[in-house]
Design an enzyme around this catalytic site. Structure first.
Site, PDB file in Angstrom:
ATOM      1  N   HIS A  18     128.447  28.355 121.719  1.00 55.69           N
ATOM      2  CA  HIS A  18     129.070  27.640 122.850  1.00 55.69           C
ATOM      3  C   HIS A  18     128.063  27.608 123.996  1.00 55.69           C
ATOM      4  O   HIS A  18     128.002  28.523 124.813  1.00 55.69           O
ATOM      5  CB  HIS A  18     130.373  28.346 123.246  1.00 55.69           C
ATOM      6  CG  HIS A  18     131.140  27.644 124.321  1.00 55.69           C
ATOM      7  ND1 HIS A  18     132.507  27.781 124.476  1.00 55.69           N
ATOM      8  CD2 HIS A  18     130.754  26.807 125.318  1.00 55.69           C
ATOM      9  CE1 HIS A  18     132.915  27.070 125.492  1.00 55.69           C
ATOM     10  NE2 HIS A  18     131.861  26.463 126.036  1.00 55.69           N
ATOM     11  N   HIS A  20     126.177  24.553 126.542  1.00 58.84           N
ATOM     12  CA  HIS A  20     125.942  23.166 126.948  1.00 58.84           C
ATOM     13  C   HIS A  20     124.472  23.061 127.342  1.00 58.84           C
ATOM     14  O   HIS A  20     124.045  23.733 128.291  1.00 58.84           O
ATOM     15  CB  HIS A  20     126.823  22.791 128.130  1.00 58.84           C
ATOM     16  CG  HIS A  20     128.295  22.977 127.847  1.00 58.84           C
ATOM     17  ND1 HIS A  20     129.109  21.939 127.459  1.00 58.84           N
ATOM     18  CD2 HIS A  20     129.076  24.091 127.861  1.00 58.84           C
ATOM     19  CE1 HIS A  20     130.340  22.399 127.255  1.00 58.84           C
ATOM     20  NE2 HIS A  20     130.342  23.706 127.492  1.00 58.84           N
ATOM     21  N   GLU A 201     140.816  27.146 128.390  1.00 58.27           N
ATOM     22  CA  GLU A 201     139.851  27.757 129.326  1.00 58.27           C
ATOM     23  C   GLU A 201     140.620  28.010 130.622  1.00 58.27           C
ATOM     24  O   GLU A 201     140.831  29.152 131.017  1.00 58.27           O
ATOM     25  CB  GLU A 201     138.660  26.818 129.543  1.00 58.27           C
ATOM     26  CG  GLU A 201     137.635  27.341 130.558  1.00 58.27           C
ATOM     27  CD  GLU A 201     136.464  26.375 130.799  1.00 58.27           C
ATOM     28  OE1 GLU A 201     136.557  25.199 130.388  1.00 58.27           O
ATOM     29  OE2 GLU A 201     135.460  26.812 131.409  1.00 58.27           O
ATOM     30  N   ASP A 279     127.797  29.541 127.542  1.00 58.65           N
ATOM     31  CA  ASP A 279     128.396  28.345 128.151  1.00 58.65           C
ATOM     32  C   ASP A 279     127.370  27.538 128.961  1.00 58.65           C
ATOM     33  O   ASP A 279     126.804  26.588 128.442  1.00 58.65           O
ATOM     34  CB  ASP A 279     129.622  28.728 128.994  1.00 58.65           C
ATOM     35  CG  ASP A 279     130.627  27.603 129.166  1.00 58.65           C
ATOM     36  OD1 ASP A 279     130.435  26.535 128.560  1.00 58.65           O
ATOM     37  OD2 ASP A 279     131.624  27.803 129.894  1.00 58.65           O
ATOM     38  N   ASP A 280     127.159  27.918 130.209  1.00 54.20           N
ATOM     39  CA  ASP A 280     126.216  27.217 131.097  1.00 54.20           C
ATOM     40  C   ASP A 280     125.364  28.267 131.802  1.00 54.20           C
ATOM     41  O   ASP A 280     125.558  28.539 132.997  1.00 54.20           O
ATOM     42  CB  ASP A 280     126.994  26.379 132.119  1.00 54.20           C
ATOM     43  CG  ASP A 280     127.892  25.365 131.448  1.00 54.20           C
ATOM     44  OD1 ASP A 280     127.368  24.356 130.945  1.00 54.20           O
ATOM     45  OD2 ASP A 280     129.116  25.606 131.380  1.00 54.20           O
TER      46      ASP A 280
HETATM   47  N1  ADE Z   1     131.057  21.345 130.519  1.00 50.49           N
HETATM   48  C1  ADE Z   1     130.088  22.246 130.726  1.00 50.49           C
HETATM   49  N2  ADE Z   1     130.611  23.457 130.844  1.00 50.49           N
HETATM   50  C2  ADE Z   1     131.946  23.346 130.669  1.00 50.49           C
HETATM   51  C3  ADE Z   1     133.020  24.250 130.656  1.00 50.49           C
HETATM   52  N3  ADE Z   1     132.860  25.556 130.848  1.00 50.49           N
HETATM   53  N4  ADE Z   1     134.265  23.756 130.479  1.00 50.49           N
HETATM   54  C4  ADE Z   1     134.451  22.456 130.304  1.00 50.49           C
HETATM   55  N5  ADE Z   1     133.469  21.569 130.298  1.00 50.49           N
HETATM   56  C5  ADE Z   1     132.218  21.997 130.476  1.00 50.49           C
HETATM   57 ZN    ZN Z   2     131.840  25.130 127.564  1.00 51.63          ZN
END
Ligand code: ADE
Ligand code: ZN
Length: 340
Positions: A18, A20, A201, A279-280
């Site tokens: 997971h 991005h 989420e 995630d990010d």
């Molecule tokens: N796009 C990038 N990060 C995200 C996240 N945590 N939740 C939803 N969309 C995303």
């Molecule tokens: Zn995500």
């Protein structure tokens, strides 16, 4: 039992499911790409940009994330973004990754689909050749946009199906339930792609149910709101549908006030197939090791629990059986830390 130490956690063989790619754009690279493309950023410095990363919700974050992605223009930009992420993975003993990309974030700005996917795929190929990191790529639809444009994006992806393993669903969750994309996901499955979706989420457990039942996902991204529905927890434990959980993301986006409140280890102990992910990472304060470390610090995650989480990620991945076997051999060779 004592919490797992950080050098040991860094050396632990890991799998990331997971992530991005646009969320791995570090401020330093953002400034480099802005300069390379003759763009100016609304921040004076890397430090000023980083200090803007204070989020009260998912939407707060997404506003900055989409703004940041505007520096990505050329195939070389997407290549460099991907390689920068894989370099971090290599330094943290990540063996296999299944990153997301959001083509609509770029095609809506006039960037051609082939520019995006060719740049990312050349980065993934180089990452395999240089570091031995295997990968599968996942195309995410932006759920705040409508079904028709998701179908258009899927059509643009059709010549590149051999480069994709799955489609996913991300962006603003509230008000955009998974079933909004049932027909697009059915078409993607007909085309031979697997499916995953962000659900639960910030959104309710019902979105996790419809991601599973309507979109027929192989994994649920996040899924932490399942804690609000006992029957869903039992279903997830029974079916072993994996959750790709992102601890630092959840605290940075105020899903939980403190890491001490995070349910991931409770879910692990209840027998759910939970995994750790970043995630990010450029926005949320860390990559894979930092996420594992946060669990060790706040929740006293043990080395055995860390190994179990990594083992679940191997199981939950779309890697072929032979690659899973190789990765399990590396994980099984890990010795427990002698002291902390
Ligand atoms: N796009 C990038 N990060 C995200 C996240 N945590 N939740 C939803 N969309 C995303
Ligand atoms: Zn995500």
């Amino acid at each position: 039992m004592t919490a797992a130490p950080s050098a040991w956690l860094n050396a632990l063989p890991k799998v990331e499911l997971h992530l991005h790619l646009e969320g791995s754009l570090e401020p330093e690279l953002m400034f480099t790409l802005a300069k390379r493309n003759g763009l100016s950023l609304p921040y004076d410095s890397v430090e000023a940009l980083r200090s803007a990363y204070q989020f009260g919700s998912l939407q707060d974050f997404l506003d900055l994330y989409y703004q940041g992605a505007e520096v990505l223009r050329t195939e070389a930009d997407f290549h460099d973004l991907t390689m920068a992420y894989l370099q971090r993975c290599h330094a943290q003993n990540v063996m296999h990754v299944e990153p997301f990309f959001d083509p609509q974030t770029h095609t809506d700005r006039g960037i051609a689909f082939p520019v995006i996917i060719n740049g990312i795929c050349s980065g993934l190929t180089e990452g395999f050749e240089r570091y031995g990191i295997s990968s599968h790529l996942i195309l995410c639809f932006l759920r705040h946009l409508d079904e028709a444009v998701a179908f258009e994006t899927l059509a643009q992806a059709e010549p590149y199906l051999d480069r994709l393993v799955a489609v996913g669903l991300d962006s603003s969750e509230h008000g955009h339930p998974p079933e909004k994309f049932s027909r697009v996901f059915a078409k993607a499955r007909e085309m031979g792609l697997r499916t995953v979706a962000h659900a639960g989420e910030e959104g309710p457990p019902e979105y996790i149910w419809t991601a599973i039942k309507d979109l027929q996902v192989s994994r649920v991204d996040h899924g932490v709101q399942a804690t609000e529905d006992e029957s869903l927890l039992a279903y997830l434990a029974e079916t072993q549908i994996p959750l790709t959980v992102c601890p630092l993301s959840n605290t940075r986006l105020c899903v939980y006030d403190r890491m001490q409140d995070h349910p991931i280890l409770r879910l692990l102990d209840q027998g759910l197939c939970v995994t750790v992910n970043s995630d990010d990472p450029a926005y949320f304060g860390g990559y894979m090791t930092e996420n594992f470390q946060a669990l060790a610090d706040a929740l006293k995650m043990t080395a055995e629990q860390a190994i179990a989480l990594s083992d679940h990620a191997i199981t939950a991945s779309f890697a072929c059986e032979q690659r899973k076997h190789q990765m399990r051999e590396r994980l099984n060779a890990v010795s427990l830390p002698t002291s902390t």
